[in-house]
Scaffold this motif. Structure first.
Motif, PDB file in Angstrom:
ATOM      1  N   VAL A 100     -15.290 -50.661  62.950  1.00 45.89           N
ATOM      2  CA  VAL A 100     -14.256 -49.690  63.292  1.00 45.89           C
ATOM      3  C   VAL A 100     -14.896 -48.313  63.302  1.00 45.89           C
ATOM      4  CG1 VAL A 100     -13.437 -49.439  60.884  1.00 45.89           C
ATOM      5  CG2 VAL A 100     -11.952 -48.784  62.800  1.00 45.89           C
ATOM      6  N   ILE A 101     -14.602 -47.545  64.347  1.00 44.73           N
ATOM      7  CA  ILE A 101     -15.135 -46.188  64.476  1.00 44.73           C
ATOM      8  C   ILE A 101     -14.176 -45.223  63.789  1.00 44.73           C
ATOM      9  CG2 ILE A 101     -15.753 -44.346  66.078  1.00 44.73           C
ATOM     10  CD1 ILE A 101     -16.616 -46.475  68.055  1.00 44.73           C
ATOM     11  N   ASP A 102     -14.688 -44.490  62.830  1.00 45.73           N
ATOM     12  CA  ASP A 102     -13.869 -43.524  62.102  1.00 45.73           C
ATOM     13  C   ASP A 102     -13.658 -42.258  62.933  1.00 45.73           C
ATOM     14  OD1 ASP A 102     -13.916 -45.286  59.989  1.00 45.73           O
ATOM     15  OD2 ASP A 102     -15.384 -44.163  58.812  1.00 45.73           O
ATOM     16  N   HIS A 103     -12.460 -41.729  62.881  1.00 47.26           N
ATOM     17  CA  HIS A 103     -12.144 -40.397  63.411  1.00 47.26           C
ATOM     18  C   HIS A 103     -12.482 -40.227  64.901  1.00 47.26           C
ATOM     19  CE1 HIS A 103     -11.877 -40.010  59.180  1.00 47.26           C
ATOM     20  NE2 HIS A 103     -13.095 -39.589  58.939  1.00 47.26           N
ATOM     21  N   LEU A 104     -12.353 -41.304  65.671  1.00 47.42           N
ATOM     22  CA  LEU A 104     -12.643 -41.260  67.111  1.00 47.42           C
ATOM     23  C   LEU A 104     -14.069 -40.774  67.400  1.00 47.42           C
ATOM     24  CD1 LEU A 104      -9.462 -40.316  66.677  1.00 47.42           C
ATOM     25  CD2 LEU A 104      -9.532 -40.036  69.125  1.00 47.42           C
ATOM     26  N   ALA A 105     -14.968 -40.941  66.414  1.00 41.99           N
ATOM     27  CA  ALA A 105     -16.351 -40.442  66.526  1.00 41.99           C
ATOM     28  C   ALA A 105     -16.399 -38.917  66.617  1.00 41.99           C
ATOM     29  CB  ALA A 105     -17.094 -41.076  67.694  1.00 41.99           C
ATOM     30  N   LYS A 106     -15.400 -38.271  66.071  1.00 45.39           N
ATOM     31  CA  LYS A 106     -15.371 -36.815  65.936  1.00 45.39           C
ATOM     32  C   LYS A 106     -15.671 -36.054  67.235  1.00 45.39           C
ATOM     33  CE  LYS A 106     -16.027 -36.545  60.994  1.00 45.39           C
ATOM     34  NZ  LYS A 106     -16.652 -35.788  59.887  1.00 45.39           N
ATOM     35  N   SER A 153     -15.569 -51.813  75.170  1.00 44.76           N
ATOM     36  CA  SER A 153     -15.682 -53.063  75.931  1.00 44.76           C
ATOM     37  C   SER A 153     -16.068 -54.234  75.041  1.00 44.76           C
ATOM     38  CB  SER A 153     -16.708 -52.912  77.064  1.00 44.76           C
ATOM     39  OG  SER A 153     -18.026 -52.801  76.557  1.00 44.76           O
ATOM     40  N   PHE A 154     -16.514 -53.942  73.823  1.00 50.11           N
ATOM     41  CA  PHE A 154     -16.809 -54.987  72.844  1.00 50.11           C
ATOM     42  C   PHE A 154     -15.580 -55.168  71.961  1.00 50.11           C
ATOM     43  CE2 PHE A 154     -20.847 -53.349  74.221  1.00 50.11           C
ATOM     44  CZ  PHE A 154     -21.606 -54.502  74.397  1.00 50.11           C
ATOM     45  N   ASP A 155     -14.974 -56.346  72.037  1.00 52.48           N
ATOM     46  CA  ASP A 155     -13.674 -56.520  71.395  1.00 52.48           C
ATOM     47  C   ASP A 155     -13.739 -56.659  69.881  1.00 52.48           C
ATOM     48  OD1 ASP A 155     -14.642 -59.103  71.131  1.00 52.48           O
ATOM     49  OD2 ASP A 155     -13.256 -59.984  72.576  1.00 52.48           O
ATOM     50  N   ASN A 156     -14.938 -56.628  69.305  1.00 50.33           N
ATOM     51  CA  ASN A 156     -15.066 -56.625  67.848  1.00 50.33           C
ATOM     52  C   ASN A 156     -15.041 -55.203  67.283  1.00 50.33           C
ATOM     53  OD1 ASN A 156     -17.660 -56.351  69.163  1.00 50.33           O
ATOM     54  ND2 ASN A 156     -18.610 -56.434  67.149  1.00 50.33           N
ATOM     55  N   VAL A 157     -14.892 -54.209  68.161  1.00 52.50           N
ATOM     56  CA  VAL A 157     -14.892 -52.815  67.730  1.00 52.50           C
ATOM     57  C   VAL A 157     -13.483 -52.239  67.799  1.00 52.50           C
ATOM     58  CG1 VAL A 157     -15.926 -50.538  68.009  1.00 52.50           C
ATOM     59  CG2 VAL A 157     -17.221 -52.587  68.675  1.00 52.50           C
ATOM     60  N   HIS A 158     -13.045 -51.641  66.699  1.00 52.52           N
ATOM     61  CA  HIS A 158     -11.746 -50.970  66.608  1.00 52.52           C
ATOM     62  C   HIS A 158     -11.977 -49.466  66.471  1.00 52.52           C
ATOM     63  CE1 HIS A 158     -10.839 -55.120  65.690  1.00 52.52           C
ATOM     64  NE2 HIS A 158      -9.547 -54.878  65.643  1.00 52.52           N
ATOM     65  N   CYS A 159     -10.904 -48.706  66.450  1.00 48.17           N
ATOM     66  CA  CYS A 159     -11.019 -47.252  66.348  1.00 48.17           C
ATOM     67  C   CYS A 159      -9.873 -46.694  65.521  1.00 48.17           C
ATOM     68  CB  CYS A 159     -11.012 -46.625  67.745  1.00 48.17           C
ATOM     69  SG  CYS A 159     -11.191 -44.823  67.760  1.00 48.17           S
ATOM     70  N   LYS A 160     -10.213 -45.797  64.594  1.00 46.73           N
ATOM     71  CA  LYS A 160      -9.198 -45.126  63.793  1.00 46.73           C
ATOM     72  C   LYS A 160      -8.811 -43.800  64.451  1.00 46.73           C
ATOM     73  CE  LYS A 160     -10.704 -46.997  59.338  1.00 46.73           C
ATOM     74  NZ  LYS A 160     -11.209 -46.682  57.983  1.00 46.73           N
ATOM     75  N   VAL A 180      -8.614 -43.117  73.838  1.00 50.86           N
ATOM     76  CA  VAL A 180      -8.850 -44.289  72.996  1.00 50.86           C
ATOM     77  C   VAL A 180      -7.747 -45.323  73.137  1.00 50.86           C
ATOM     78  CG1 VAL A 180     -10.346 -43.114  71.351  1.00 50.86           C
ATOM     79  CG2 VAL A 180      -7.869 -43.126  70.945  1.00 50.86           C
ATOM     80  N   LEU A 181      -6.530 -44.886  73.451  1.00 44.54           N
ATOM     81  CA  LEU A 181      -5.456 -45.849  73.677  1.00 44.54           C
ATOM     82  C   LEU A 181      -5.747 -46.665  74.930  1.00 44.54           C
ATOM     83  CD1 LEU A 181      -2.740 -47.069  72.930  1.00 44.54           C
ATOM     84  CD2 LEU A 181      -1.620 -45.199  74.175  1.00 44.54           C
ATOM     85  N   GLU A 182      -6.217 -46.006  75.955  1.00 43.68           N
ATOM     86  CA  GLU A 182      -6.570 -46.708  77.187  1.00 43.68           C
ATOM     87  C   GLU A 182      -7.775 -47.621  76.966  1.00 43.68           C
ATOM     88  OE1 GLU A 182      -8.299 -45.751  81.667  1.00 43.68           O
ATOM     89  OE2 GLU A 182      -7.299 -44.162  80.542  1.00 43.68           O
ATOM     90  N   ALA A 183      -8.744 -47.152  76.195  1.00 41.67           N
ATOM     91  CA  ALA A 183      -9.987 -47.900  76.008  1.00 41.67           C
ATOM     92  C   ALA A 183      -9.826 -49.089  75.065  1.00 41.67           C
ATOM     93  CB  ALA A 183     -11.078 -46.968  75.489  1.00 41.67           C
ATOM     94  N   PHE A 184      -9.199 -48.869  73.915  1.00 42.51           N
ATOM     95  CA  PHE A 184      -9.097 -49.905  72.884  1.00 42.51           C
ATOM     96  C   PHE A 184      -7.785 -50.675  72.937  1.00 42.51           C
ATOM     97  CE2 PHE A 184     -12.289 -46.982  71.272  1.00 42.51           C
ATOM     98  CZ  PHE A 184     -13.234 -47.825  70.697  1.00 42.51           C
ATOM     99  N   GLY A 185      -6.775 -50.082  73.541  1.00 40.93           N
ATOM    100  CA  GLY A 185      -5.469 -50.717  73.575  1.00 40.93           C
ATOM    101  C   GLY A 185      -4.759 -50.620  72.246  1.00 40.93           C
TER     102      GLY A 185
END
Length: 275
Positions: A159-165, A185-192, A217-222
């Motif tokens: 999971v990427i913290d803080h949208l990678a700042k 594009s890698f479905d094992n990656v989430h985002c905070k 990030v909503l468009e990218a990660f869903g």
């Protein structure tokens, strides 16, 4: 269950918390569960994930003890040095504590090349054997290396913290957005969706300024791979707890009830193994 996927506790120490510089003096004080609980109750947040703010085993002990004493702290993201020769021993020891969900190193202060270091990669490979997650704390200039890292570990939950700042204060978005879309594009990656306000102008940020970054990030990660996180108490430099909670809630209000619930808690529960 509504969950804050990213918050911190500390008993302020000038040496340990030297990263809290003079212009951040408002958070040079203790922040403990008793300070956070009323804010959670007001926002209807039922649980949190406490994340390390100091790279030490003492920090892990401190957070795990707080989780033992406070039922609303559902999980802990601690610290280990993935390059350490004693990493396996540490992972085995922590595996007996159900509150420990995963780990992170403070990569934002390191050169991107660290993520390509063979000892770092060997350590990363061990995490999945214990079911541990990994929080990626980086700046945008680390994203090329981040993409390479996640591509080599498709079975590791990240999971990427803080949208990678992203550089919100400077209005920079295009290059950051491009890398984030590739990483997503890698479905094992989430985002905070956390820590945004402190990347903007602390005194004058607006929701209109932040919304384009949430949109990316909503468009990218869903809605299935985004998590609400406050970054309390660091966020207090720029916003009150309720203010940031409402900012994200308002933005996603047009989504379905299921999608909103996922972002505000269900995704974090699934990712971190919260019952």
């Amino acid at each position: 269950m509504k969950i804050d996927a990213h918050q911190h506790f500390w008993q302020y120490n000038p040496e340990k918390h030297a990263w809290i510089e003079d212009h951040m003096s408002t958070i040079r004080q203790d922040f403990l569960p008793k300070d956070l609980k009323p804010l959670l109750d007001k926002a209807g947040v039922e649980g949190t994930v406490a994340v390390q703010a100091d790279e030490s085993f003492d920090e892990n002990t401190f957070l795990l003890q707080l989780a033992k004493e406070n039922s609303f702290i559902k999980k802990v993201v601690g610290w280990v040095d993935l390059r350490s020769l004693s990493l396996e021993k540490s992972l085995e020891e922590y595996s007996t504590n159900p509150s420990m969900a995963g780990f992170r190193m403070i990569l934002q202060g390191q050169p991107p090349a660290l993520m390509d270091d063979i000892s770092f990669r060997n350590g990363m490979a061990k995490l999945k054997n214990y079911g541990y997650t990994y929080d990626i704390l980086v700046f945008p200039h680390h994203l090329r290396a981040t993409l390479d890292l996640v591509s080599h570990f498709p079975d590791q939950p990240f999971v990427i913290d803080h949208l990678a700042k992203p550089y919100i204060k400077d209005g920079k978005i295009d290059e950051w957005a491009s890398w984030m879309k590739k990483i997503a594009s890698f479905d094992n990656v989430h985002c905070k969706v956390s820590g945004m306000v402190t990347e903007a102008n602390w005194k004058s940020w607006t929701s209109a300024e932040l919304n384009p970054y949430i949109e990316v990030v909503l468009e990218a990660f869903g809605a299935e791979r985004l998590m609400f996180g406050s970054d309390w108490p660091v966020q207090l430099l720029a916003a009150e707890y309720q203010q940031y909670h409402d900012l994200l809630s308002d933005y996603i209000s047009s989504l379905s009830a299921v999608e909103q619930a996922n972002i505000m808690g269900n995704n974090a529960a699934k990712f971190y193994g919260i019952q």
